[in-house]
Scaffold this motif. Structure first.
Motif, PDB file in Angstrom:
ATOM      1  N   GLY A 233       0.820  -1.198   0.000  1.00  0.00           N
ATOM      2  CA  GLY A 233       0.000   0.000   0.000  1.00  0.00           C
ATOM      3  C   GLY A 233       0.854   1.247   0.000  1.00  0.00           C
ATOM      4  O   GLY A 233       2.089   1.180   0.096  1.00  0.00           O
TER       5      GLY A 233
ATOM      6  N   VAL B 261       0.243   7.991  -7.657  1.00  0.00           N
ATOM      7  CA  VAL B 261      -1.219   8.026  -7.592  1.00  0.00           C
ATOM      8  C   VAL B 261      -1.827   7.284  -8.774  1.00  0.00           C
ATOM      9  O   VAL B 261      -2.671   6.386  -8.609  1.00  0.00           O
ATOM     10  CB  VAL B 261      -1.729   9.478  -7.564  1.00  0.00           C
ATOM     11  CG1 VAL B 261      -3.247   9.522  -7.757  1.00  0.00           C
ATOM     12  CG2 VAL B 261      -1.343  10.165  -6.264  1.00  0.00           C
TER      13      VAL B 261
ATOM     14  N   LEU C 139      -3.689   3.498  -8.365  1.00  0.00           N
ATOM     15  CA  LEU C 139      -5.103   3.338  -8.666  1.00  0.00           C
ATOM     16  C   LEU C 139      -5.317   2.362  -9.820  1.00  0.00           C
ATOM     17  O   LEU C 139      -6.247   1.552  -9.790  1.00  0.00           O
ATOM     18  CB  LEU C 139      -5.726   4.700  -8.987  1.00  0.00           C
ATOM     19  CG  LEU C 139      -5.862   5.653  -7.793  1.00  0.00           C
ATOM     20  CD1 LEU C 139      -6.286   7.039  -8.256  1.00  0.00           C
ATOM     21  CD2 LEU C 139      -6.850   5.114  -6.763  1.00  0.00           C
TER      22      LEU C 139
ATOM     23  N   PRO D 245      -3.756  -0.386  -2.380  1.00  0.00           N
ATOM     24  CA  PRO D 245      -4.409   0.455  -1.374  1.00  0.00           C
ATOM     25  C   PRO D 245      -3.699   1.797  -1.221  1.00  0.00           C
ATOM     26  O   PRO D 245      -2.468   1.855  -1.130  1.00  0.00           O
ATOM     27  CB  PRO D 245      -4.318  -0.386  -0.098  1.00  0.00           C
ATOM     28  CG  PRO D 245      -4.315  -1.789  -0.599  1.00  0.00           C
ATOM     29  CD  PRO D 245      -3.516  -1.759  -1.874  1.00  0.00           C
ATOM     30  N   LEU D 246      -4.502   2.870  -1.171  1.00  0.00           N
ATOM     31  CA  LEU D 246      -3.959   4.228  -1.208  1.00  0.00           C
ATOM     32  C   LEU D 246      -4.684   5.095  -0.187  1.00  0.00           C
ATOM     33  O   LEU D 246      -5.918   5.164  -0.185  1.00  0.00           O
ATOM     34  CB  LEU D 246      -4.133   4.807  -2.611  1.00  0.00           C
ATOM     35  CG  LEU D 246      -3.717   6.257  -2.847  1.00  0.00           C
ATOM     36  CD1 LEU D 246      -2.209   6.435  -2.659  1.00  0.00           C
ATOM     37  CD2 LEU D 246      -4.115   6.706  -4.259  1.00  0.00           C
TER      38      LEU D 246
ATOM     39  N   ILE E 210      -3.438  13.669  -4.988  1.00  0.00           N
ATOM     40  CA  ILE E 210      -4.342  12.763  -5.687  1.00  0.00           C
ATOM     41  C   ILE E 210      -5.236  13.540  -6.641  1.00  0.00           C
ATOM     42  O   ILE E 210      -5.417  13.151  -7.807  1.00  0.00           O
ATOM     43  CB  ILE E 210      -5.172  11.948  -4.667  1.00  0.00           C
ATOM     44  CG1 ILE E 210      -4.264  10.927  -3.978  1.00  0.00           C
ATOM     45  CG2 ILE E 210      -6.352  11.256  -5.348  1.00  0.00           C
ATOM     46  CD1 ILE E 210      -4.915  10.205  -2.817  1.00  0.00           C
TER      47      ILE E 210
ATOM     48  N   GLU F 275     -13.128   9.997  -2.468  1.00  0.00           N
ATOM     49  CA  GLU F 275     -12.954   8.576  -2.753  1.00  0.00           C
ATOM     50  C   GLU F 275     -12.897   8.407  -4.268  1.00  0.00           C
ATOM     51  O   GLU F 275     -13.412   9.246  -5.014  1.00  0.00           O
ATOM     52  CB  GLU F 275     -14.101   7.767  -2.155  1.00  0.00           C
ATOM     53  CG  GLU F 275     -14.139   7.830  -0.632  1.00  0.00           C
ATOM     54  CD  GLU F 275     -15.348   7.137  -0.021  1.00  0.00           C
ATOM     55  OE1 GLU F 275     -16.097   6.461  -0.780  1.00  0.00           O
ATOM     56  OE2 GLU F 275     -15.555   7.278   1.195  1.00  0.00           O
ATOM     57  N   PHE F 276     -12.254   7.352  -4.714  1.00  0.00           N
ATOM     58  CA  PHE F 276     -12.102   7.071  -6.137  1.00  0.00           C
ATOM     59  C   PHE F 276     -13.280   6.219  -6.584  1.00  0.00           C
ATOM     60  O   PHE F 276     -13.527   5.143  -6.046  1.00  0.00           O
ATOM     61  CB  PHE F 276     -10.779   6.345  -6.384  1.00  0.00           C
ATOM     62  CG  PHE F 276     -10.418   6.206  -7.824  1.00  0.00           C
ATOM     63  CD1 PHE F 276     -10.258   7.314  -8.640  1.00  0.00           C
ATOM     64  CD2 PHE F 276     -10.215   4.951  -8.386  1.00  0.00           C
ATOM     65  CE1 PHE F 276      -9.913   7.179  -9.974  1.00  0.00           C
ATOM     66  CE2 PHE F 276      -9.880   4.803  -9.713  1.00  0.00           C
ATOM     67  CZ  PHE F 276      -9.720   5.928 -10.510  1.00  0.00           C
TER      68      PHE F 276
ATOM     69  N   ALA G 267     -12.559   2.491  -7.678  1.00  0.00           N
ATOM     70  CA  ALA G 267     -11.438   1.919  -6.929  1.00  0.00           C
ATOM     71  C   ALA G 267     -11.490   0.397  -6.923  1.00  0.00           C
ATOM     72  O   ALA G 267     -12.541  -0.202  -6.708  1.00  0.00           O
ATOM     73  CB  ALA G 267     -11.449   2.440  -5.505  1.00  0.00           C
TER      74      ALA G 267
ATOM     75  N   ALA H 298      -9.184   3.217  -1.340  1.00  0.00           N
ATOM     76  CA  ALA H 298      -8.666   4.461  -1.933  1.00  0.00           C
ATOM     77  C   ALA H 298      -9.423   5.620  -1.312  1.00  0.00           C
ATOM     78  O   ALA H 298     -10.569   5.893  -1.670  1.00  0.00           O
ATOM     79  CB  ALA H 298      -8.817   4.451  -3.448  1.00  0.00           C
TER      80      ALA H 298
END
Length: 271
Positions: free
Chosen positions: A67, A105, A109, A114-115, A125, A214-215, A218, A222
């Motif tokens: 991560g 980044v 992704l 995990p980010l 980001i 949040e992405f 994801a 993330a």
């Protein structure tokens, strides 16, 4: 040591600083203790650094870790990355860090690594994915001054300062156990102006400033927040929950890497 038996590894970027008296200042690569300690205690993982890594090495280095935590920093993302000149030349920049973290980044992704982004990491980001920043939130009409009282003791600087409202159907909302809002600390001068494509705002300050993202697509954990959950994360319920959830995601990635290593070892050799 096998992948299975090892503690999850978390890549944390180095800040580039000159330390020492002006005429004798020397370059250092620095990682803040509070960030490393939150990963060690809160996520039950081992922080690692790759000093002097460059963007061309990101994919290879991500394969070694479970991560990434993009930390806060006194420095700002250089505004050239979102098409603006520097508004205040007195504020510190760190273009060497930008080169690596913006690439991290996008690669993390894409690969489902995990980010977790914190403060500068939150801003990195957004910029890496095509968003932009306000370079001085406090100078904008209608916005709060989100900066910390720099002359105050650290306990006061990192004390909760304002509410953030949470999106009900978000990871952050679940980690807050369904609370509609939480109080957070605030130690930043910049903030999101244009939200990047693919990101979803999941927390807002009372002035409307985006405080967490949040992405949308994801493949793994993330999350990025503008505040500082790393500060004594074990003393705050939401901060603890963020790092615990991040730690769970790290162990899931570790387990997948272990399974892949076993499958590779068991594969027959062909001449």
């Amino acid at each position: 040591m096998s992948v299975a038996s090892a503690t999850p590894l978390v890549w944390m970027p180095a800040d580039h600083r000159l330390l020492g008296e002006t005429v004798h200042a020397q370059p250092y690569l620095i990682l803040g203790d509070k960030y490393a300690r939150a990963v060690k205690v809160g996520a039950q993982a081992q922080p690692v650094m790759f000093p002097l890594a460059d963007a061309s090495e990101v994919a290879r280095l991500l394969a070694l870790v479970d991560g990434v935590v993009l930390t806060g920093s006194p420095s700002n993302v250089h505004p050239r990355h979102f098409g603006e000149p520097v508004a205040d030349p007195s504020l510190p920049l760190d273009e060497a860090r930008d080169e690596v973290t913006l690439a991290v980044v996008r690669q993390a992704l894409a690969e489902g690594v995990p980010l977790l982004g914190i403060c500068r990491g939150f801003q990195e980001i957004n910029v890496a994915l095509g968003g932009s920043l306000h370079q001085a939130v406090h100078a904008l009409p209608g916005y709060l001054d989100h900066r910390e009282p720099k002359s105050a003791p650290l306990d006061e600087q990192y004390a909760p300062r304002h509410e953030v409202t949470l999106q009900p159907d978000s990871l952050l909302h679940r980690l807050a156990r369904g609370a509609p809002s939480v109080r957070v600390n605030s130690l930043h001068g910049q903030g999101i102006r244009r939200l990047a494509p693919g990101l979803r705002a999941v927390a807002h300050a009372p002035d409307g400033l985006i405080e967490a993202v949040e992405f949308e697509q994801a493949r793994a954990f993330a999350l990025a927040v503008q505040w500082h959950p790393e500060w004594r994360c074990w003393e705050d319920a939401l901060s603890s929950a963020i790092f615990e959830a991040f730690g769970q995601a790290l162990r899931q990635r570790r387990a997948r890497r272990e399974a892949e290593a076993r499958a590779f070892a068991a594969a027959p050799e062909f001449p």
